[in-house]
Design a protein around this motif. Structure first.
Motif: not given
Length: 352
Positions: A194-205, A229-236
């Motif tokens: 349980x932690x707070x992560x940055x929005x920029x650390x998310x890799x997909x929508x 599911x198959x998710x698509x990376x929106x950020x590298x």
């Protein structure tokens, strides 16, 4: 099961827990705004507050004009709650009842309540399983057409980077601590972080994992959530874990109120739930597919707990079903998407 319940209720006698919740501004303001923006439905209504704790939600309901509020609290915190209610001059409106909701009974003069309010959410929404008690209250005490606050919940999921568990250990005062980090992740693998992560650390929508309508969802539907599911990376970036968070929505005609625990929003005491991977999968480029299976299942021996199983799959396996169309960079998906676009253009031309 009874022992599990007793430990659960006793834990809520710890004022540190309530201090955390009372200092959670997004939580408090969402409930206050939802209730105050619906004054017309609260005026002269009978309200049931399930797991009322300190009584803050009951007081919001009284301020909105409720005729009577039944604040049901199973722990000994009910005694303090009565003092808080009296401190705010609502003892004639709010009745604090010290019992489990399973043992609660309405006065003989009242058949049903008009509204149920409750702050039942746990980490990743489901932890603690207080929602079962709210649904029981709905079945027993809410009149037909009555309102639930909140009345909908959504669980989201996204692959993510976790620099605090991976990258930050590359240099600790000039010393590499990657071996320590590996053992640390192994130690943490038995339960989610349980932690707070940055929005920029998310890799997909944002991807919806589950949607719950509290007006009709059943307790049995909470036993198992399976997401393949198959998710698509929106950020590298480095694929290092899965991030889970939730929103709850409140009834509204005009003024929509959402309590969100999304990384981009103001942090709450729920933070985000992280399932760390034991090691980096690999550096993902934009449009790379991430295939996985996630199971969240109620623990048969401790009904307030859930077991979580994450399995990372090969996105190129024939057993993995990609969405249609899929935006990933696999050749088969690129060709399929182009074929579907061609068919759509052909249909548009023929209908022109």
């Amino acid at each position: 099961m009874e022992v599990d319940n007793d430990e659960y209720f006793k834990s809520y006698e710890d004022l540190d827990i309530h201090e955390l919740m009372l200092k959670d501004k997004p939580r408090n303001e969402a409930y206050r705004n939802a209730i105050m923006s619906n004054k017309k439905v609260f005026e002269n209504s009978y309200v049931l507050d399930v797991g009322s704790g300190t009584g803050i939600l009951s007081i919001f309901a009284a301020q909105a004009g409720a005729k009577k509020v039944f604040a049901v609290e199973a722990s000994k915190l009910a005694d303090l709650s009565r003092e808080i209610v009296k401190e705010n001059n609502f003892e004639d409106v709010i009745e604090v009842v010290n019992c489990k909701i399973e043992d609660f009974k309405l006065p003989e003069t009242i058949d049903k309540v008009d509204i149920i309010i409750s702050e039942w959410m746990g980490f990743y929404l489901l932890h603690e399983s207080m929602l079962d008690s709210v649904l029981l209250a709905r079945e027993r005490f809410l009149r037909p057409g009555g309102l639930m606050f909140p009345d909908k919940a959504i669980i989201y999921i996204s692959p993510c980077k976790l620099p605090s568990l991976f990258d930050d250990w590359e240099n600790v005062s000039g010393i590499k601590m990657t071996k320590f980090a590996k053992q640390l992740r192994a130690q943490k693998s038995s339960k989610p972080e349980i932690q707070t992560i940055k929005n920029d650390d998310l890799l997909s929508e944002d991807t919806v994992m589950a949607f719950l309508d509290l007006n009709d969802v059943s307790s049995s539907e909470l036993d198992l959530f399976e997401f393949n599911e198959v998710l698509v990376a929106k950020n590298s970036g480095n694929f290092q874990g899965m991030c889970i968070w939730f929103d709850v929505l409140f009834p509204s005609n005009d003024h929509e109120v959402i309590l969100s625990t999304h990384p981009k929003d103001e942090p709450t005491h729920w933070k985000q739930t992280i399932i760390p991977l034991p090691s980096n999968i690999e550096f993902l480029e934009e449009s790379y597919p991430i295939a996985f299976k996630l199971i969240i299942q109620r623990n048969p021996e401790h009904f307030r707990r859930y077991n979580i199983l994450l399995e990372i799959l090969d996105p190129e396996s024939e057993d993995v079903q990609h969405p249609l169309p899929c935006d990933c960079n696999l050749t088969k998906c690129i060709l399929t998407k182009a074929h579907l676009a061609s068919l759509a253009n052909q249909n548009n031309f023929e209908n022109a």
